[in-house]
Design an enzyme around this catalytic site. Structure first.
Site, PDB file in Angstrom:
ATOM      1  CG  ASP A 156      -2.091   0.662   1.202  1.00 34.74           C
ATOM      2  OD1 ASP A 156      -2.043   1.554   0.327  1.00 34.74           O
ATOM      3  OD2 ASP A 156      -3.098   0.862   2.037  1.00 34.74           O
ATOM      4  N   GLY A 157       0.229   2.497  -0.287  1.00 42.73           N
ATOM      5  CA  GLY A 157       0.804   3.630  -0.200  1.00 42.73           C
ATOM      6  C   GLY A 157       0.743   4.401   1.127  1.00 42.73           C
ATOM      7  CB  ALA A 158       2.111   5.977   3.596  1.00 43.13           C
TER       8      ALA A 158
ATOM      9  N   GLY B 171      -4.815   7.547   4.186  1.00 41.15           N
ATOM     10  CA  GLY B 171      -6.353   7.975   4.052  1.00 41.15           C
ATOM     11  C   GLY B 171      -6.746   9.070   3.059  1.00 41.15           C
ATOM     12  N   GLY B 172      -5.711   9.351   2.618  1.00 40.67           N
ATOM     13  CA  GLY B 172      -5.651  10.731   1.648  1.00 40.67           C
ATOM     14  C   GLY B 172      -6.820  10.494   0.520  1.00 40.67           C
TER      15      GLY B 172
ATOM     16  CD  GLU C  85      -5.664   3.037   2.322  1.00 40.25           C
ATOM     17  OE1 GLU C  85      -5.370   3.245   1.113  1.00 40.25           O
ATOM     18  OE2 GLU C  85      -5.711   3.508   3.145  1.00 40.25           O
TER      19      GLU C  85
HETATM   20  C1  5RP Z   1      -5.519   6.220   0.237  1.00 43.08           C
HETATM   21  C2  5RP Z   1      -4.257   6.233   0.903  1.00 43.08           C
HETATM   22  C3  5RP Z   1      -3.165   6.279  -0.103  1.00 43.08           C
HETATM   23  O1  5RP Z   1      -2.204   5.263   0.014  1.00 43.08           O
HETATM   24  C4  5RP Z   1      -2.220   7.627   0.143  1.00 43.08           C
HETATM   25  O2  5RP Z   1      -3.100   8.407   0.099  1.00 43.08           O
HETATM   26  C5  5RP Z   1      -1.114   7.786  -0.740  1.00 43.08           C
HETATM   27  O3  5RP Z   1      -1.561   7.808  -2.125  1.00 43.08           O
HETATM   28  P1  5RP Z   1      -0.578   8.311  -3.442  1.00 43.08           P
HETATM   29  O4  5RP Z   1       0.225   6.741  -3.772  1.00 43.08           O
HETATM   30  O5  5RP Z   1      -1.483   8.693  -4.533  1.00 43.08           O
HETATM   31  O6  5RP Z   1       0.188   9.320  -3.003  1.00 43.08           O
HETATM   32  O7  5RP Z   1      -3.951   6.208   2.055  1.00 43.08           O
HETATM   33  O8  5RP Z   1      -6.566   5.973   1.276  1.00 43.08           O
END
Ligand code: 5RP
Length: 249
Positions: free
Chosen positions: A91-93, A105-106, A113
């Site tokens: 996953d991302g962050a 959660g952006g 998640e």
């Molecule tokens: C979504 C998230 C994403 O992992 C987080 O917002 C990072 O997004 P990106 O990879 O587009 O920078 O938590 O709820």
């Protein structure tokens, strides 16, 4: 405003982190698929590797968007059952610190998640270098809130000096954004909070807050791309170059 060059560089770094993560997916794994643009790169690369016959995995996605991406990419999805432990969630962050505490959660998918991360043996976070911060809090902290509870949740957040803002729908800004569960999202602008664990407890105690975006003690490893190199973050350890690792760290 971000300069186009830095956003292009972030994109390159996201792709590099995603490509690196692919080396740690093993044949036969049950994989959790994250949400957001970095996770989307990973999903597409995983689909390509599967299409080329290099890997077979089954997956569960952390959002309806990622589920659709996985289907398009040809990744088979399965329904988790009681007792299901995923081998790996990628996953991302939005932010991460040296202890691998995260704000997520952006993209609004924080609840699923956290559910998949908690149901996984290994949680691997992918990030571009802009996501690493000395102290969490610059990124607005998202909360998923039951709509009925919203007025009272906002009252309590005011007491916590959260500077909270109800997130609007991107397509229809007069309406609130809805999560995959039909709940609303509140973004808290604390700017900084010296004690994330204490804040997490305070937020968990508010009736109607379904989940918050603080992921504390959840991630096992982060791959942070910085220019051409990838650094491996483990909680409480100094970051090390990926070249030092042959196995999933
Ligand atoms: C979504 C998230 C994403 O992992 C987080 O917002 C990072 O997004 P990106 O990879 O587009 O920078 O938590 O709820």
């Amino acid at each position: 405003m971000q300069s186009p060059t830095s956003s292009q560089q972030q994109d390159q770094e996201k792709k590099l982190a995603a490509a690196t993560a692919l080396h740690w997916v093993k044949d036969g794994m049950q994989v959790g698929l994250g949400s957001g643009s970095t996770a989307a790169y990973f999903i597409s690369l995983l689909g390509e590797a599967m299409g080329a016959g290099q890997l077979r995995v089954q997956a569960v996605a952390t959002s309806l968007v990622s589920e659709a991406l996985a289907r398009q990419a040809g990744i088979p999805l399965f329904e988790p059952r009681k007792g299901t432990r995923l081998d790996l969630t990628v996953d991302g962050a939005d932010e991460l610190d040296a202890d691998l505490r995260l704000i997520k959660g952006g993209g609004g998918a924080l609840l699923r998640e956290k559910i998949l991360a908690t149901a996984s043996r290994h949680v691997l976070i992918l990030a571009d270098s802009s996501k690493v911060v000395p102290q969490l809090g610059r990124f607005p902290l998202p909360l998923e809130v039951v709509p009925f509870a919203l007025p009272w949740v906002l009252d309590t957040l005011e007491k916590l000096q959260a500077n909270s803002v109800l997130r609007s729908d991107r397509q229809n800004p007069t309406e609130p954004a809805r999560t995959d569960q039909g709940n609303v999202l509140v973004d808290c602008h604390f700017n900084q909070f010296p004690d994330p664990a204490q804040l997490a407890r305070q937020l968990e105690a508010i009736p109607g807050v379904v989940e918050h975006g603080l992921f504390l003690g959840v991630a096992h490893t982060a791959l942070v791309a910085q220019g051409e190199q990838v650094l491996v973050y483990k909680p409480g350890e100094a970051p090390r170059n990926i070249a030092e690792f042959t196995e999933l760290p």
